[in-house]
Design a protein around this motif. Structure first.
Motif, PDB file in Angstrom:
ATOM      1  N   ASP A  30      32.814  27.306  58.383  1.00 44.99           N
ATOM      2  CA  ASP A  30      31.394  26.991  58.253  1.00 44.99           C
ATOM      3  C   ASP A  30      30.637  28.315  58.146  1.00 44.99           C
ATOM      4  O   ASP A  30      30.649  29.120  59.078  1.00 44.99           O
ATOM      5  CB  ASP A  30      30.927  26.184  59.468  1.00 44.99           C
ATOM      6  N   VAL A  44      27.515  28.866  58.077  1.00 40.92           N
ATOM      7  CA  VAL A  44      26.285  28.897  58.867  1.00 40.92           C
ATOM      8  C   VAL A  44      26.603  29.274  60.318  1.00 40.92           C
ATOM      9  O   VAL A  44      26.015  30.189  60.887  1.00 40.92           O
ATOM     10  CB  VAL A  44      25.548  27.545  58.816  1.00 40.92           C
ATOM     11  N   SER A  45      27.571  28.562  60.897  1.00 32.81           N
ATOM     12  CA  SER A  45      27.911  28.819  62.300  1.00 32.81           C
ATOM     13  C   SER A  45      29.012  29.862  62.465  1.00 32.81           C
ATOM     14  O   SER A  45      29.166  30.447  63.530  1.00 32.81           O
ATOM     15  CB  SER A  45      28.381  27.513  62.960  1.00 32.81           C
ATOM     16  N   LYS A  93      32.117  29.092  62.412  1.00 28.15           N
ATOM     17  CA  LYS A  93      33.253  28.419  63.026  1.00 28.15           C
ATOM     18  C   LYS A  93      34.332  28.120  61.988  1.00 28.15           C
ATOM     19  O   LYS A  93      34.049  27.676  60.882  1.00 28.15           O
ATOM     20  CB  LYS A  93      32.790  27.111  63.675  1.00 28.15           C
TER      21      LYS A  93
END
Length: 728
Positions: A164, A166-167, A169
């Motif tokens: 991900d 954005v995060s 992760k």
């Protein structure tokens, strides 16, 4: 008028250097890059349709940039990314944009695995924030943006992961991957080599599902290669390699739902148990996946439409052939999910349009010629763009045609090889043109009319440099052999005298669907042939039966008997050429690489009254030693077709050797294993036949690296001079 003058200048220069100075070509020049052509590396059309990007490498500083150019002016607009501005990256070797082009995936520290596969360290560069993000601490395979640009999926240690962006992760979603046992989402060796793809996973349009192929290699026999390296003890590379008739990987199709974090298997109601899945591709509908299934004989190819919500599969197209069906990357879904498909079902490769359910709407192209590349469809103008050999099987031109098959237009006018790279909105295309007399010319063309708007690169420096050399014209013609007019080229010494006699050195490849007689610019081998012509040889190449671009019947006549008709044609061609008053029929040689090495070996053995010598580089010596997908496509299995395998394999004809034979192989050849040469050597020894051979430690099928190519071509040249050149 300016464009006409540029093209006229090219015609003048490309012919004038043929009769220019007397400088001799050397092998050192060929393999040091003296004759290297300029090109456009990693060309990408930007989504706005008005600009394109190119990867540029600064050889002096060692850095790389992604530069943006304007189609109309061809001027550089800006440098989007420069490795000089990135602390973590010294240079990058490739790049991929996200769909909205706000992010760029940069490849660094790439290391090759096999022919198409590699591991690398990858960074995401954000074009707005100018920040870079490392995708993974590990070297990974095939990182791919999701359509919405928020995630990247990749392969690592035979499993699949999603990051991900954005995060930050990272989520692992397959866990059973084990080397030489199970691979998820990355193809095994034989799929990579013969179906020509590595990434066996695909994102859906909504970025919430990933389809992937799982390969269970547990029961596939292993092959090992010693790696000699520089240490005291050698190591081994061990990998799964299914030879003809042996067990393949068991493949299955799976879906991963990112929202529910669940995996599921997809099954289709096929009529065969032993099968391949050579392609998967999501349609524009985020819930509908297309998957191509093929039986092991490869004479049945089924296109299935799979509804991921309902877990229901519907057969859309079923292709069958008495020989085999080719797998391509041409499947294209239009906005309404009707689709473009290419097929040889009328005897020539053409473009077809089907509705979303698989009902044929119409055959778009027709004629006794082949479509060679499908470029795309422009919905605004309702036009298909493609490349074909309609202007002669040794030439390539770019065409447009309406979706309904009307208003066909030839967009390129220079006779030779033309290849287009279209802007995203199909307003322009960058054409790459070359011929046997003109090096690569890059022009900007109008996609509607084909008109040349500007010259981009012209390789004028190479043209100027070649004027100093004594070069010969590559003469194209056809030769009537065994009831067929076969394409041929011939290179004669520049000072050719028809009253004299010359030794003949033949080259061929001859593999199914291949083409060596093509009107295009020189490869490194062409400069070698020019060098041999300077030394007094005539060099010729004949594309026999089984080669491509002359219809399915011509190509598939070799089915179940690889090496039979192809050898008959090469022997007959050598006899016919040897009957020419200017060719010394007692001094005819032949060479080839890979399939061409298989052929040159057979030519010397079976044509021992015609050929005085042969060179075989990395040859297949028995089809029993080669991989399942390629070999069985043309031969079925050894269990079904033992005589087809054995009757035409050179290892079984060593007793016929009379002439001079040079056998060459790399020990690190993962494709055509050195086993082929070792078994041939043993057969020759037991037949008490004298020959020469050369082994290149740890070199793969391409036999290159450092001075390797120079050494290889020096060895072959010396062998030719010793066996054919005694009267020069």
């Amino acid at each position: 008028m300016k464009i006409l003058r540029i093209l006229s200048l090219f015609c003048f220069l490309s012919t004038s250097f043929l009769t220019a100075q007397n400088k001799q070509i050397t092998l050192e020049e060929i393999w040091s890059g003296t004759f290297r052509t300029e090109g456009l590396d990693a060309l990408h059309s930007m989504a706005n349709g008005q600009q394109y990007s190119v990867l540029n490498f600064d050889r002096t500083k060692g850095g790389t940039t992604i530069d943006i150019y304007d189609y109309k002016t061809l001027e550089k607009v800006n440098t989007l990314v420069s490795s000089a501005d990135l602390k973590a990256i010294k240079y990058f070797t490739d790049y991929t944009f996200s769909a909205d082009e706000s992010q760029v995936l940069l490849a660094t520290e790439e290391e090759s695995i096999f022919r198409r596969s590699s591991l690398g360290v990858y960074y995401v560069y954000n074009t707005k924030t100018k920040q870079t993000t490392l995708v993974s601490e590990d070297k990974i395979q095939e990182p791919t943006f999701s359509p919405d640009g928020t995630k990247i999926a990749f392969g690592l240690n035979n499993n699949l992961y999603v990051k991900d962006l954005v995060s930050g992760k990272i989520t692992q979603f397959t866990f059973d991957g084990v080397k030489n046992k199970v691979i998820n989402g990355i193809t095994d060796w034989v799929y990579e080599e013969e179906f020509a793809f590595v990434r066996a996973f695909d994102w859906n349009a909504d970025s919430n599902k990933i389809a992937f192929i799982r390969f269970d290699e547990t029961d596939v026999p292993e092959f090992s290669m010693d790696v000699y390296g520089k240490d005291l003890y050698q190591t081994q590379t061990v990998f799964k390699y299914p030879k003809a008739g042996e067990k393949n990987a068991v493949v299955s199709l799976h879906l991963f739902d990112l929202k529910s974090n669940k995996l599921s298997e997809v099954k289709v109601d096929k009529s065969y148990d032993d099968f391949y899945i050579p392609r998967i591709k999501w349609t524009n509908d985020a819930d509908v996946l297309s998957a191509q299934f093929m039986n092991r004989h490869q004479n049945q190819l089924d296109l299935w439409m799979i509804n991921a919500k309902k877990n229901k599969a519907t057969l859309a197209v079923a292709e069958t052939d008495k020989a085999y069906v080719d797998v391509t990357d041409n499947l294209t879904f239009l906005e309404d999910d009707s689709f473009i498909w290419t097929s040889e079902k009328d005897g020539y490769n053409h473009i077809y349009h089907y509705d979303s359910k698989g009902k044929l709407i119409n055959q778009i192209t027709k004629g006794n010629w082949e479509v060679t590349t499908y470029y795309g469809y422009d919905a605004k103008t309702d036009q298909i763009f493609y490349q074909s050999v309609e202007n002669g099987s040794i030439n390539r031109d770019v065409y447009s045609v309406k979706l309904n098959g009307t208003q066909k237009r030839r967009l390129t006018q220079q006779t030779g090889t033309n290849n287009a790279d279209f802007s995203a909105d199909f307003t322009y295309f960058i054409n790459t043109y070359s011929s046997a007399t003109t090096p690569y010319l890059y022009t900007l063309n109008d996609a509607k009319s084909g008109q040349v708007l500007k010259s981009i690169k012209d390789n004028s420096a190479l043209i100027a440099g070649l004027k100093d050399y004594k070069l010969s014209k590559k003469e194209f013609s056809t030769i009537s052999i065994n009831g067929n007019d076969l394409n041929m080229w011939m290179i004669k010494p520049a000072n050719f005298d028809a009253s004299k006699t010359y030794p003949l050195f033949m080259y061929q490849y001859s593999g199914p669907g291949s083409q060596q007689v093509a009107n295009k610019w020189n490869s490194a081998n062409d400069y070698w042939y020019q060098m041999l012509a300077q030394q007094g040889y005539i060099v010729a190449c004949v594309d026999g039966r089984g080669t491509g671009l002359k219809g399915a019947d011509f190509k598939k006549v070799t089915q179940n008997e690889l090496g039979k008709f192809e050898i008959e044609d090469q022997i007959a061609a050598a006899k016919l050429l040897g009957s020419k008053s200017y060719i010394d029929s007692s001094r005819i040689g032949i060479w080839g690489w890979s399939y061409g090495g298989f052929m040159s070996s057979n030519a010397l053995f079976k044509g021992n009254d015609v050929f005085k010598m042969a060179i075989a580089v990395a040859p297949v010596t028995s089809w029993r030693f080669y991989d399942s997908i390629y070999t069985e496509r043309y031969m079925t299995t050894p269990q079904e077709n033992a005589s087809g395998y054995d009757d035409n394999s050179p290892i079984n004809h060593v007793d016929k050797l009379k002439g001079d034979f040079l056998l060459i192989h790399g020990t690190g050849d993962d494709n055509v294993h050195v086993q082929n040469t070792m078994r041939m050597v043993e057969a020759l020894v037991q037949a008490n036949k004298q020959f020469e051979w050369m082994i290149y430690p740890d070199k793969n099928h391409g036999i290159y690296g450092g001075n390797t190519r120079l050494h290889l071509y020096t060895k072959m040249t010396n062998f030719i001079n010793r066996t054919l050149g005694d009267k020069l």
